[in-house]
Structure formats: C-alpha cells, structure tokens
Design a protein around this motif. Structure first.
Motif, PDB file in Angstrom:
ATOM      1  N   GLU A  60       0.831  -1.191   0.000  1.00 42.78           N
ATOM      2  CA  GLU A  60       0.000   0.000   0.000  1.00 42.78           C
ATOM      3  C   GLU A  60       0.875   1.255   0.000  1.00 42.78           C
ATOM      4  OE1 GLU A  60      -2.877   1.379   3.332  1.00 42.78           O
ATOM      5  OE2 GLU A  60      -3.757  -0.365   2.351  1.00 42.78           O
ATOM      6  N   ARG A 111       1.518   4.541  -3.154  1.00 44.42           N
ATOM      7  CA  ARG A 111       1.117   5.919  -2.886  1.00 44.42           C
ATOM      8  C   ARG A 111       1.523   6.886  -3.987  1.00 44.42           C
ATOM      9  NH1 ARG A 111      -1.289   7.505   2.087  1.00 44.42           N
ATOM     10  NH2 ARG A 111      -1.413   9.375   0.867  1.00 44.42           N
ATOM     11  N   GLY A 125       2.887  10.218   1.872  1.00 45.30           N
ATOM     12  CA  GLY A 125       1.531   9.867   2.303  1.00 45.30           C
ATOM     13  C   GLY A 125       1.324  10.146   3.777  1.00 45.30           C
ATOM     14  N   ASP A 152      -1.317  12.716   5.513  1.00 42.22           N
ATOM     15  CA  ASP A 152      -2.221  12.295   6.589  1.00 42.22           C
ATOM     16  C   ASP A 152      -2.036  13.169   7.824  1.00 42.22           C
ATOM     17  OD1 ASP A 152      -3.334  10.297   5.011  1.00 42.22           O
ATOM     18  OD2 ASP A 152      -2.070   8.709   5.854  1.00 42.22           O
ATOM     19  N   ALA A 188      -3.730  16.422   7.149  1.00 48.29           N
ATOM     20  CA  ALA A 188      -5.182  16.254   7.221  1.00 48.29           C
ATOM     21  C   ALA A 188      -5.656  16.237   8.676  1.00 48.29           C
ATOM     22  CB  ALA A 188      -5.610  14.975   6.505  1.00 48.29           C
ATOM     23  N   HIS A 239      -9.234   9.228  11.389  1.00 47.94           N
ATOM     24  CA  HIS A 239      -9.542   8.712  10.057  1.00 47.94           C
ATOM     25  C   HIS A 239      -8.503   7.649   9.726  1.00 47.94           C
ATOM     26  CE1 HIS A 239     -12.388  11.924   9.123  1.00 47.94           C
ATOM     27  NE2 HIS A 239     -11.509  12.784   9.599  1.00 47.94           N
ATOM     28  N   ALA A 264      -5.685   5.852   7.479  1.00 44.89           N
ATOM     29  CA  ALA A 264      -4.656   6.413   6.591  1.00 44.89           C
ATOM     30  C   ALA A 264      -5.157   6.363   5.154  1.00 44.89           C
ATOM     31  CB  ALA A 264      -3.364   5.619   6.728  1.00 44.89           C
ATOM     32  N   SER A 265      -4.883   7.414   4.423  1.00 43.44           N
ATOM     33  CA  SER A 265      -5.297   7.498   3.030  1.00 43.44           C
ATOM     34  C   SER A 265      -4.440   6.582   2.163  1.00 43.44           C
ATOM     35  CB  SER A 265      -5.164   8.938   2.541  1.00 43.44           C
ATOM     36  OG  SER A 265      -5.433   9.014   1.167  1.00 43.44           O
ATOM     37  N   THR A 266      -5.037   6.033   1.143  1.00 44.11           N
ATOM     38  CA  THR A 266      -4.293   5.202   0.190  1.00 44.11           C
ATOM     39  C   THR A 266      -4.372   5.793  -1.215  1.00 44.11           C
ATOM     40  OG1 THR A 266      -6.239   3.810  -0.177  1.00 44.11           O
ATOM     41  CG2 THR A 266      -4.673   3.090   1.521  1.00 44.11           C
ATOM     42  N   ILE A 267      -4.779   7.052  -1.318  1.00 38.70           N
ATOM     43  CA  ILE A 267      -4.900   7.711  -2.618  1.00 38.70           C
ATOM     44  C   ILE A 267      -3.508   7.908  -3.213  1.00 38.70           C
ATOM     45  CG2 ILE A 267      -5.584   9.852  -3.766  1.00 38.70           C
ATOM     46  CD1 ILE A 267      -7.715  10.147  -1.533  1.00 38.70           C
ATOM     47  N   ASP A 280      -2.470  15.793  -4.911  1.00 38.91           N
ATOM     48  CA  ASP A 280      -3.524  14.811  -4.693  1.00 38.91           C
ATOM     49  C   ASP A 280      -4.629  15.147  -5.686  1.00 38.91           C
ATOM     50  OD1 ASP A 280      -5.707  13.321  -3.884  1.00 38.91           O
ATOM     51  OD2 ASP A 280      -5.650  13.977  -1.808  1.00 38.91           O
ATOM     52  N   SER A 284      -8.261  15.648  -4.341  1.00 36.65           N
ATOM     53  CA  SER A 284      -8.587  16.645  -3.318  1.00 36.65           C
ATOM     54  C   SER A 284      -9.943  17.264  -3.643  1.00 36.65           C
ATOM     55  CB  SER A 284      -7.546  17.767  -3.279  1.00 36.65           C
ATOM     56  OG  SER A 284      -6.316  17.278  -2.838  1.00 36.65           O
TER      57      SER A 284
END
Length: 142
Positions: free
Chosen positions: A22, A26, A79, A83, A86, A94, A96-99, A114, A117
C-alpha cells in the motif's frame, strides 16, 4: 494448535505485506499530468519566481533538481505527511489514506499533488513540505 499458529503467522504476513505494498502504491506514475505539474514547479525557479519560492518555502534549484518521485520509502513518507496535515485540519480519527499522489522532490523540499482533493473550483491542490516534511503552504493549479 499448530494449525492456529500457522493461520496467525499467515495473517500477520498478509498484514505486513499489504501495508508495505500500500505504501509503495502511494505515488502515481509519470505522464502528461505529472509533466504539467513539473512545468509549474520549474517555472517557479525562473528569475521571476522569487515570490513563488518565498511563499512556498522552496529552495532555488535547477530544473534537473525537480524530479517526480517513485521511491517507495519517499512515497510512503509523503503519504504520512499528507495524513498528518489532514489531521491538523480535522483531528477526528480517520484511516490512513491510500490515494496515489504525485510527489516531486525540489532540492530538499517536496511538492505533493492529490488529484482527488475535494474542491469546487476544478483546481488541483499542490501541497508544499519543507526538508523535514513540515507543511509550508498549498497552491491551486488550474
């Protein structure tokens, strides 16, 4: 008992591998969009770019020192920085983002794009981070 031990070991291995893969995922691969963002960053290094560099706390570098990052360790750190940023905006927990992100190294600093966004202006955000991954500012690109 042995079967349970094997299952726990397999689950732990899957968890460890999925987290690593993952993190590697990123960063977005380069293409026409990344070329556009690199162009924006490169123009900020020309003789008229002093205000741009000061606002975003960027060092003056040659175009060769602006590079799209693909290293999994740097991508994972980018990443994490996003985070962390954010969480400063919304401290509610939240995941962790995987975008996938475009991550650019600019000398000792970084710019992160991003593409997902949320915004109403149809713009993409470029987030700037200093040498220690401290957030410096955000720009909008249309």
């Amino acid at each position: 008992m042995l079967q349970l031990s094997k299952s726990v070991t397999v689950l732990a291995l899957i968890f460890a591998v999925s987290d690593h893969s993952e993190a590697q995922g990123r960063c977005r691969a380069g293409g026409w969009e990344s070329d556009q963002f690199k162009g924006i960053l490169t123009r900020g290094m020309d003789s008229d770019g002093a205000v741009f560099r000061a606002r975003y706390s960027l060092p003056l570098v040659s175009p060769a020192q602006i590079a799209l990052v693909s290293d999994s360790t740097v991508c994972a750190r980018a990443g994490q920085a996003m985070d962390d940023f954010a969480r400063t905006m919304d401290p509610t927990p939240h995941p962790a983002s995987t975008i996938p992100l475009y991550v650019f190294q600019i000398g000792t600093s970084h710019a992160i794009v991003d593409l997902l966004s949320p915004n109403d202006a149809g713009a993409d955000f470029i987030y700037f981070f200093g040498p220690s991954w401290g957030f410096t500012d955000v720009a909008f690109s249309q």
